[in-house]
Enzyme design. Sequence first.
Site, PDB file in Angstrom:
ATOM      1  CB  SER A 155      14.950   4.053  68.839  1.00 36.00           C
ATOM      2  OG  SER A 155      13.806   3.273  69.142  1.00 36.00           O
ATOM      3  CG  ASN A 194       9.336  -6.005  62.922  1.00 33.69           C
ATOM      4  OD1 ASN A 194       9.886  -5.418  63.868  1.00 33.69           O
ATOM      5  ND2 ASN A 194       9.589  -7.268  62.616  1.00 33.69           N
ATOM      6  CB  THR A 226      28.026  30.208  28.973  1.00 36.48           C
ATOM      7  OG1 THR A 226      28.843  30.928  28.070  1.00 36.48           O
ATOM      8  CG2 THR A 226      26.553  30.437  28.631  1.00 36.48           C
ATOM      9  CG  HIS A 227      32.272  28.488  29.468  1.00 34.58           C
ATOM     10  ND1 HIS A 227      32.721  27.190  29.353  1.00 34.58           N
ATOM     11  CD2 HIS A 227      31.444  28.682  28.413  1.00 34.58           C
ATOM     12  CE1 HIS A 227      32.206  26.626  28.264  1.00 34.58           C
ATOM     13  NE2 HIS A 227      31.414  27.510  27.684  1.00 34.58           N
ATOM     14  CB  SER A 273      34.635  40.780  60.092  1.00 33.48           C
ATOM     15  OG  SER A 273      35.937  40.634  60.634  1.00 33.48           O
ATOM     16  CE  LYS A 284      34.673  40.699  54.676  1.00 33.57           C
ATOM     17  NZ  LYS A 284      35.553  39.638  55.181  1.00 33.57           N
ATOM     18  CG  ASN A 325      31.669  38.469  56.355  1.00 30.48           C
ATOM     19  OD1 ASN A 325      32.185  39.051  55.389  1.00 30.48           O
ATOM     20  ND2 ASN A 325      32.287  38.310  57.505  1.00 30.48           N
ATOM     21  CD  GLU A 370      30.137  32.921  53.810  1.00 27.60           C
ATOM     22  OE1 GLU A 370      31.336  32.866  53.538  1.00 27.60           O
ATOM     23  OE2 GLU A 370      29.678  33.646  54.706  1.00 27.60           O
ATOM     24  CE1 TYR A 385      12.837  -2.831  62.188  1.00 31.87           C
ATOM     25  CE2 TYR A 385      13.763  -4.616  63.498  1.00 31.87           C
ATOM     26  CZ  TYR A 385      13.557  -3.267  63.286  1.00 31.87           C
ATOM     27  OH  TYR A 385      14.083  -2.346  64.171  1.00 31.87           O
ATOM     28  CD  GLN A 388      16.461   1.569  67.247  1.00 29.71           C
ATOM     29  OE1 GLN A 388      15.543   0.843  67.575  1.00 29.71           O
ATOM     30  NE2 GLN A 388      17.504   1.790  68.035  1.00 29.71           N
TER      31      GLN A 388
HETATM   32  N1  ARG Z   1      12.746   0.944  67.443  1.00 32.53           N
HETATM   33  C1  ARG Z   1      12.615  -0.010  66.392  1.00 32.53           C
HETATM   34  C2  ARG Z   1      13.033   0.599  65.054  1.00 32.53           C
HETATM   35  O1  ARG Z   1      13.078   1.762  64.922  1.00 32.53           O
HETATM   36  C3  ARG Z   1      11.193  -0.488  66.300  1.00 32.53           C
HETATM   37  C4  ARG Z   1      11.032  -1.829  65.690  1.00 32.53           C
HETATM   38  C5  ARG Z   1      11.597  -2.878  66.575  1.00 32.53           C
HETATM   39  N2  ARG Z   1      11.347  -4.171  66.059  1.00 32.53           N
HETATM   40  C6  ARG Z   1      12.023  -5.246  66.496  1.00 32.53           C
HETATM   41  N3  ARG Z   1      11.736  -6.369  65.948  1.00 32.53           N
HETATM   42  N4  ARG Z   1      12.956  -5.145  67.406  1.00 32.53           N
HETATM   43  O2  ARG Z   1      13.336  -0.090  64.125  1.00 32.53           O
END
Ligand code: ARG
Length: 468
Positions: free
Chosen positions: A22, A110, A155-156, A277, A283, A285, A290, A317, A322
């Site tokens: 991560s 965790n 309205t509408h 455009s 144009k 736009n 949007e 957990y 993640q």
């Molecule tokens: N990168 C992990 C997450 O975002 C951190 C926690 C990891 N904990 C574990 N028990 N593997 O959740």
Amino acid sequence: MKMWSGRFRQPLDPRFEEWQRSFPFDQRLLPFELAASRAHANALEHAGVLSSKELSEIVRSLGEIGRRAETEPEFLNDPEAEDVHHFVEKQLAAVVGQTGYKLHTGRSRNEQIATDLRLFVRQSIDSTQNLIADWMEAIIARADSAGSAAMPAYTHLQPAEPVLVAHWLLAYVEMFLRDASRLADCRKRANLGPLGSGAVAGATLTLDRAAMAAELGFGGPTANSIDATSDRDFAIEFVDALSLLSLHLSRWAEEMILFSTPAYGFIELPEAYSTGSSAMPQKKNPDLLELVRGKAARVMGFAVTLQTLLKGLPLAYNKDLQETQEPLFEASDTIIGMLPLVTGFMNGVEFNPAGMKQAAQSGFMNAWAAAAYLVERGVPSRLAHDAVGKAVQLATERGCDLQKLPLADLQAIHASFDAGFHSCLGLDEVLALHDVPGGTSPRHVKRALQNARERVAALRPQETLAAR
Ligand code: ARG
């Protein structure tokens, strides 16, 4: 060194190892991870696990890691770091050696990720509140300068009654003030500190949880370690609030698009926020509007993603959690990127008061006022409605406004029409008729403007962790 490899005999499949990291996206949590690590280190010293010398070495190195991350982009290029927690541990060990490995005593990733994400949400809420306040101030400034200008209300999507332009704009202020209030409410529940919850059952040391929470500016520690390590309600609530905010932005964008079309001609798009455009030279736009409408789909999607992720997830957990990070970050980035642009658009858009006024005076938008006139003369409401409906039919046949119908023709429809009728149908008279709090009469809109100004001023949030 990995954080967990002791019991393994075989290496990870390198593709799996890379895939489950991560760090590429959680490195943005580094400032929070460092602050939380400092709070944990202080608690460890208090509990006698770290000497005061070790504590100051660790605290100094944590500060150094933060500084290097800010000044050396290459520093974060660490293909070995599994996540932001691993990265900090590695860097700490590189600087202070084995002492660095003491920091993880009694804690778990965790509780760390739960803490970092709460700090992220709190900071994003504070930034969003500031941006909402800027956005509201831009709308209020336009409402203020619109003065007594009038426009049709629909309205509408059919012409209904005339309103002050300021009244229309203040409708949006109400929507966004509700968003701000939802964010403030979400902040209360997000602002509790999980540190000391350990992996699931609580820290394995008697750490001073209240002190760690206080150091991070939390209102207090979370109450249950199982919940604290598995809870992501704060992220869901935050992104839900953002999804409603984006929905409101998309409603605003849609009206601005409509009102900018030649069919309405109520606003002129600011060139700084429009594009041309490649094919049609004439144009201009409304691309900003949007895209605002389009981005709402993303934010709503992130809200659904988060709910779906947590649905059916057993305590406590699980690595699925993640996956809550990217939707959370992207929802926050989308909104924080968009609000300054709509504010700029609002400051630059031109209104066409003459066109709005003309539209407000056509389409029989004074018909309800005409019925009110008869009611004031004792005609039961339903019968007054019917009589004015017949007058509208007559005027339509003759291609004129209600005001142009001769009194004799009106009296043939209902005897209660009299000489005062025509003078109650002017735009100013119709506007003044709606003289209730929350209505469009000029004196109530003036009060509403003042009230909105005060509520927006109260939005500016307290100091954030980053600012401390
Ligand atoms: N990168 C992990 C997450 O975002 C951190 C926690 C990891 N904990 C574990 N028990 N593997 O959740």
